[in-house]
Every structure is written in structure tokens, then in C-alpha cells.
Design a protein around this motif. Structure first.
Motif, mmCIF file in Angstrom:
data_model
loop_
_atom_site.group_PDB
_atom_site.id
_atom_site.type_symbol
_atom_site.label_atom_id
_atom_site.label_comp_id
_atom_site.label_asym_id
_atom_site.label_seq_id
_atom_site.Cartn_x
_atom_site.Cartn_y
_atom_site.Cartn_z
ATOM 1 N N ILE A 78 -58.083 -15.848 -4.594
ATOM 2 C CA ILE A 78 -57.272 -16.940 -5.110
ATOM 3 C C ILE A 78 -58.134 -17.920 -5.897
ATOM 4 O O ILE A 78 -59.318 -18.081 -5.615
ATOM 5 C CB ILE A 78 -56.532 -17.669 -3.969
ATOM 6 C CG1 ILE A 78 -57.528 -18.200 -2.925
ATOM 7 C CG2 ILE A 78 -55.484 -16.765 -3.341
ATOM 8 C CD1 ILE A 78 -56.903 -19.025 -1.830
ATOM 9 N N PRO A 79 -57.540 -18.603 -6.879
ATOM 10 C CA PRO A 79 -58.275 -19.641 -7.604
ATOM 11 C C PRO A 79 -58.654 -20.791 -6.675
ATOM 12 O O PRO A 79 -58.017 -21.032 -5.646
ATOM 13 C CB PRO A 79 -57.282 -20.117 -8.673
ATOM 14 C CG PRO A 79 -56.289 -19.022 -8.796
ATOM 15 C CD PRO A 79 -56.214 -18.368 -7.451
ATOM 16 N N PHE A 80 -59.662 -21.523 -7.083
ATOM 17 C CA PHE A 80 -60.179 -22.650 -6.322
ATOM 18 C C PHE A 80 -59.076 -23.659 -6.000
ATOM 19 O O PHE A 80 -59.000 -24.196 -4.895
ATOM 20 C CB PHE A 80 -61.297 -23.302 -7.143
ATOM 21 C CG PHE A 80 -62.004 -24.418 -6.447
ATOM 22 C CD1 PHE A 80 -62.860 -24.165 -5.395
ATOM 23 C CD2 PHE A 80 -61.813 -25.722 -6.854
ATOM 24 C CE1 PHE A 80 -63.525 -25.190 -4.752
ATOM 25 C CE2 PHE A 80 -62.471 -26.757 -6.217
ATOM 26 C CZ PHE A 80 -63.326 -26.493 -5.169
ATOM 27 N N GLU A 81 -58.178 -23.912 -6.967
ATOM 28 C CA GLU A 81 -57.110 -24.889 -6.770
ATOM 29 C C GLU A 81 -56.141 -24.458 -5.676
ATOM 30 O O GLU A 81 -55.651 -25.283 -4.909
ATOM 31 C CB GLU A 81 -56.351 -25.118 -8.086
ATOM 32 C CG GLU A 81 -57.179 -25.775 -9.168
ATOM 33 C CD GLU A 81 -58.097 -24.816 -9.925
ATOM 34 O OE1 GLU A 81 -58.765 -25.268 -10.864
ATOM 35 O OE2 GLU A 81 -58.146 -23.609 -9.585
ATOM 36 N N VAL A 82 -55.866 -23.171 -5.589
ATOM 37 C CA VAL A 82 -54.987 -22.661 -4.526
ATOM 38 C C VAL A 82 -55.671 -22.838 -3.171
ATOM 39 O O VAL A 82 -55.038 -23.257 -2.192
ATOM 40 C CB VAL A 82 -54.607 -21.182 -4.773
ATOM 41 C CG1 VAL A 82 -53.839 -20.613 -3.580
ATOM 42 C CG2 VAL A 82 -53.791 -21.045 -6.045
ATOM 43 N N ALA A 83 -56.965 -22.562 -3.117
ATOM 44 C CA ALA A 83 -57.708 -22.752 -1.864
ATOM 45 C C ALA A 83 -57.672 -24.215 -1.431
ATOM 46 O O ALA A 83 -57.502 -24.514 -0.238
ATOM 47 C CB ALA A 83 -59.154 -22.276 -2.030
ATOM 48 N N GLN A 84 -57.802 -25.137 -2.384
ATOM 49 C CA GLN A 84 -57.758 -26.562 -2.045
ATOM 50 C C GLN A 84 -56.367 -26.996 -1.613
ATOM 51 O O GLN A 84 -56.218 -27.842 -0.735
ATOM 52 C CB GLN A 84 -58.256 -27.400 -3.222
ATOM 53 C CG GLN A 84 -59.733 -27.244 -3.477
ATOM 54 C CD GLN A 84 -60.563 -27.521 -2.231
ATOM 55 O OE1 GLN A 84 -60.388 -28.556 -1.569
ATOM 56 N NE2 GLN A 84 -61.450 -26.611 -1.886
ATOM 57 N N LEU A 85 -55.346 -26.414 -2.224
ATOM 58 C CA LEU A 85 -53.968 -26.703 -1.817
ATOM 59 C C LEU A 85 -53.748 -26.252 -0.370
ATOM 60 O O LEU A 85 -53.214 -26.997 0.451
ATOM 61 C CB LEU A 85 -52.990 -26.003 -2.752
ATOM 62 C CG LEU A 85 -51.500 -26.223 -2.512
ATOM 63 C CD1 LEU A 85 -51.113 -27.675 -2.769
ATOM 64 C CD2 LEU A 85 -50.674 -25.304 -3.400
ATOM 65 N N LEU A 86 -54.195 -25.043 -0.043
ATOM 66 C CA LEU A 86 -54.055 -24.537 1.325
ATOM 67 C C LEU A 86 -54.844 -25.386 2.317
ATOM 68 O O LEU A 86 -54.365 -25.679 3.415
ATOM 69 C CB LEU A 86 -54.514 -23.079 1.392
ATOM 70 C CG LEU A 86 -53.610 -22.083 0.678
ATOM 71 C CD1 LEU A 86 -54.299 -20.724 0.562
ATOM 72 C CD2 LEU A 86 -52.277 -21.958 1.378
ATOM 73 N N PHE A 87 -56.058 -25.797 1.924
ATOM 74 C CA PHE A 87 -56.884 -26.643 2.779
ATOM 75 C C PHE A 87 -56.180 -27.975 3.062
ATOM 76 O O PHE A 87 -56.114 -28.435 4.194
ATOM 77 C CB PHE A 87 -58.249 -26.875 2.124
ATOM 78 C CG PHE A 87 -59.137 -27.807 2.894
ATOM 79 C CD1 PHE A 87 -59.784 -27.378 4.042
ATOM 80 C CD2 PHE A 87 -59.311 -29.114 2.478
ATOM 81 C CE1 PHE A 87 -60.607 -28.242 4.767
ATOM 82 C CE2 PHE A 87 -60.122 -29.981 3.183
ATOM 83 C CZ PHE A 87 -60.769 -29.546 4.330
ATOM 84 N N ALA A 88 -55.626 -28.584 2.003
ATOM 85 C CA ALA A 88 -54.939 -29.871 2.160
ATOM 86 C C ALA A 88 -53.700 -29.748 3.036
ATOM 87 O O ALA A 88 -53.334 -30.678 3.742
ATOM 88 C CB ALA A 88 -54.563 -30.428 0.788
#
Length: 165
Positions: A78-88
Motif C-alpha cells: 500500500i502507498p504510504f498515505e494509506v498506511a498513515q490513514l490506517l495508523f490514524a
């Protein structure tokens, strides 16, 4: 988002315009962060749009210049932004990219070739496109589709908006 914190010296803002929705046009909470390199240069800007009243982001828009390490993802990751969305969202599911399709979209007078990513988690919508200045824009949204109307709302926000100091 601890990955955006820097231990010493404030990172300089980006030397590129950031394409996003104007913060003044957004009805919810907005957060922005810089992804600094060890030399203090800006390796990306991320805007987190929260429509859920503090219960998590609705959307993350990332702008990653050419050479940014956050752009380097392996096939199926997954792109970095998707990973950050999931983390948040405190979602630790294993999500993968299962496919993609290129779609032509008009943004004002410009034709964008938008890559729509299909993910193993259907509640996440994700699109990417390259700008003429080689900045990769990624939009990741939770539980809402990304429609062509969104591209009309995107505009360059000046790099000075992200300067600190």
C-alpha cells in the motif's frame, strides 16, 4: 503522527507547491505535516482532513517529490498515505493492493491520468497521479468514494504555507 516529528531544528518547508484542498474550504479539522530528510529538506507534505469530529481522518492527501523514499513501495504494498490513514484509524489489518486501473480525469484545463488502486480493504479508496513537476499526489479516503468532483477542489497551496519559524 510521530513520523513527522524531528528531533533537532525545524525542517524547511517544501520547495514545491502542494496540491490539496484549501484549508479554508474544509468544514472539519485539518492537520498538516512535513516528512523531513536527514539534511532538513522536505521529502513530502501530508494533509489530514478530519470530518468525523476527532474520531479519525476521512482523507489524507500526500505530495511526494521525485526521490522521496516514501514513494518506494514494493509490488502489492500500500502507498504510504494509506498506511498513515490506517495508523490514524488504529486499524492494524494487513491490507494489500490487489489491482489498479488508469482513468483520464479533467482538472480545470489539465488532463490527469489517475491511477485508481484497488485494495483488499474495500472501505479505503485510493488514487494517485503524477504532476508535471514530478510530484506524486496520493489521496486515500476512508469509507467514502473518491469522485471526479474532488479533483475540481484541488488547488496549489503555496510552499510558504508550510514554512515554520
Amino acid at each position: 503522527m510521530s513520523f513527522l516529528r524531528r528531533r533537532s531544528a525545524t525542517p524547511a518547508g517544501p520547495d514545491f507547491d502542494v496540491l490539496a484542498m484549501d484549508p479554508g474550504d474544509w468544514p472539519g479539522n485539518l492537520g498538516a505535516g512535513l516528512l523531513p530528510a536527514p539534511d532538513g529538506s522536505c521529502q513530502g507534505v501530508f494533509l489530514r482532513y478530519d470530518l468525523f469530529g476527532g474520531r479519525g481522518p476521512a482523507m489524507i492527501i500526500g505530495n511526494l517529490p521525485e526521490g522521496s523514499p516514501a514513494r518506494d513501495v514494493a509490488e502489492g504494498e500500500i502507498p504510504f498515505e494509506v498506511a498513515q490513514l490506517l495508523f490514524a484509524l488504529e486499524n492494524d489489518e494487513e491490507i494489500t493492493v490487489v489491482g489498479s486501473e488508469d482513468i483520464p480525469v479533467m482538472q480545470g484545463d489539465n488532463l490527469l491520468i489517475v491511477r485508481r488502486l484497488k485494495l483488499s480493504e474495500s472501505r479505503i479508496s485510493c488514487v494517485q497521479f503524477d504532476r508535471s513537476d514530478n510530484v506524486l499526489v496520493t489521496i486515500a479516503a476512508w469509507d467514502r468514494p473518491i469522485t471526479d468532483d474532488l479533483y475540481a477542489l484541488l488547488k496549489p497551496l503555496p510552499a510558504e504555507l508550510f514554512q515554520q519559524g
